[in-house]
Every structure is written in C-alpha cells, then in structure tokens.
Design a protein around this motif. Structure first.
Motif: not given
Length: 176
Positions: A84-112
């Motif tokens: 928390a939080p997770m945010a994507v600029l309104p004009e870029f929403q619905k393009n999978g950016i939030g999903g990629q942020l989540i995947r990248y964040g979870l992967e990085t957390a696991k590596k740490l």
C-alpha cells in the motif's frame, strides 16, 4: 499501446513525481502523504520495495511495500509486508502496469527474503496474483473492513501456516 515501461527502484529524484502520481491516481493527497511518511520511517521503509514504472523517464506507476507485523494471541510478533499504496496515472490505467508493479514487487520482496504480503484491496483484482483472504490463516485486519478485501499471499510456501493474529500497520497508516 504504451512505449516500453521500465520497472525499477524509486530514487530520490522521483519523490516529487511519485507524490503527484499518487495525488492524481487517488484524486486526493492522503496516499501521497502516506508514501512520504512511510519513506521517512527507517523501521518500516525498504528502499528496494518502493518501485516505479517509468516510460520515457516519466513516472507512470508506483507501488510500495513496507514492513508490518502480525501479532498473535500470545503477543508474539511475526514480520510481514503490507502492499500500500499502489497507483497508476489515470491515463495509463487498464494497460497491465499495476499488475506488472505487483509482480515485480512480490518478486523483489521474495529475493530480499520476505515471506508474505498483506493487502487491503479489490476482491476481484488481487486474487489474480495469488492473494487469498487472510482469514484462511486466521489473520485479522486491525480495522473494520469486509474480510474478502483483506488478503494475504505466501511468498514462501507454508510461511503463514503457523502464523495467526491481527495485523499491526505502522502508525503512518493512521493518517489515511
């Protein structure tokens, strides 16, 4: 379609842009102020888990994972992460950016070496990434929200099996 989006750790030069991004995405500055407050708390802030999505050097998305605690009935404390939080600029929403942020964040957390993540989020969105209702592990939210929007994920299989209790968020969350 968007240009190539780069996902990376936030740097100090990004702070103002991340503030403005959260402000625009949420239509208020509570979340933007929360990010600043969490960033200032060395006990909970993990620089590698403040992640931005950038396109042509413009910040278009941000996700933050910070340390939280799960306190069991015997008073034992178990470390986890809060998304928390997770945010994507309104004009870029619905393009999978939030999903990629989540995947990248979870992967990085696991590596740490982190083992689990808790999120208060949309019941139809976060399960796509493996989140399940936290009540599965008898993990409770510290405030009154529907159980189906309070979710957890094990980054390491079985990491929540012997953990139950109530999540304690950093004091900074009380301002949101």
């Amino acid at each position: 379609m968007t240009e190539e989006v780069i996902y990376r750790q936030e740097i100090q030069d990004d702070f103002q842009e991340v503030f403005e991004l959260n402000n625009k995405a949420f239509g208020q500055d509570n979340e933007a102020k929360l990010v600043n407050a969490l960033r200032d708390n060395p006990n909970v802030f993990i620089p590698e888990l403040s992640i931005v999505a950038a396109e042509k050097n413009k910040i278009i998305g941000h996700i933050l994972l910070t340390k939280i605690t799960i306190k069991d009935k015997n008073g034992n404390l178990h470390e986890s992460l809060g998304l928390a939080p997770m945010a994507v600029l309104p004009e870029f929403q619905k393009n999978g950016i939030g999903g990629q942020l989540i995947r990248y964040g979870l992967e990085t957390a696991k590596k740490l070496g982190y083992q689990s993540v808790i999120v208060l989020g949309h019941e139809d969105y976060y399960p796509k990434f493996g989140f399940e209702p936290a009540q599965k592990w008898s993990i409770k939210e510290p405030f009154d929200v529907p159980a189906n929007v309070f979710m957890a994920i094990e980054l390491v299989k079985g990491s929540l099996e012997n953990i139950s209790g109530t999540v304690i968020y950093p004091k900074e969350f009380e301002t949101v």
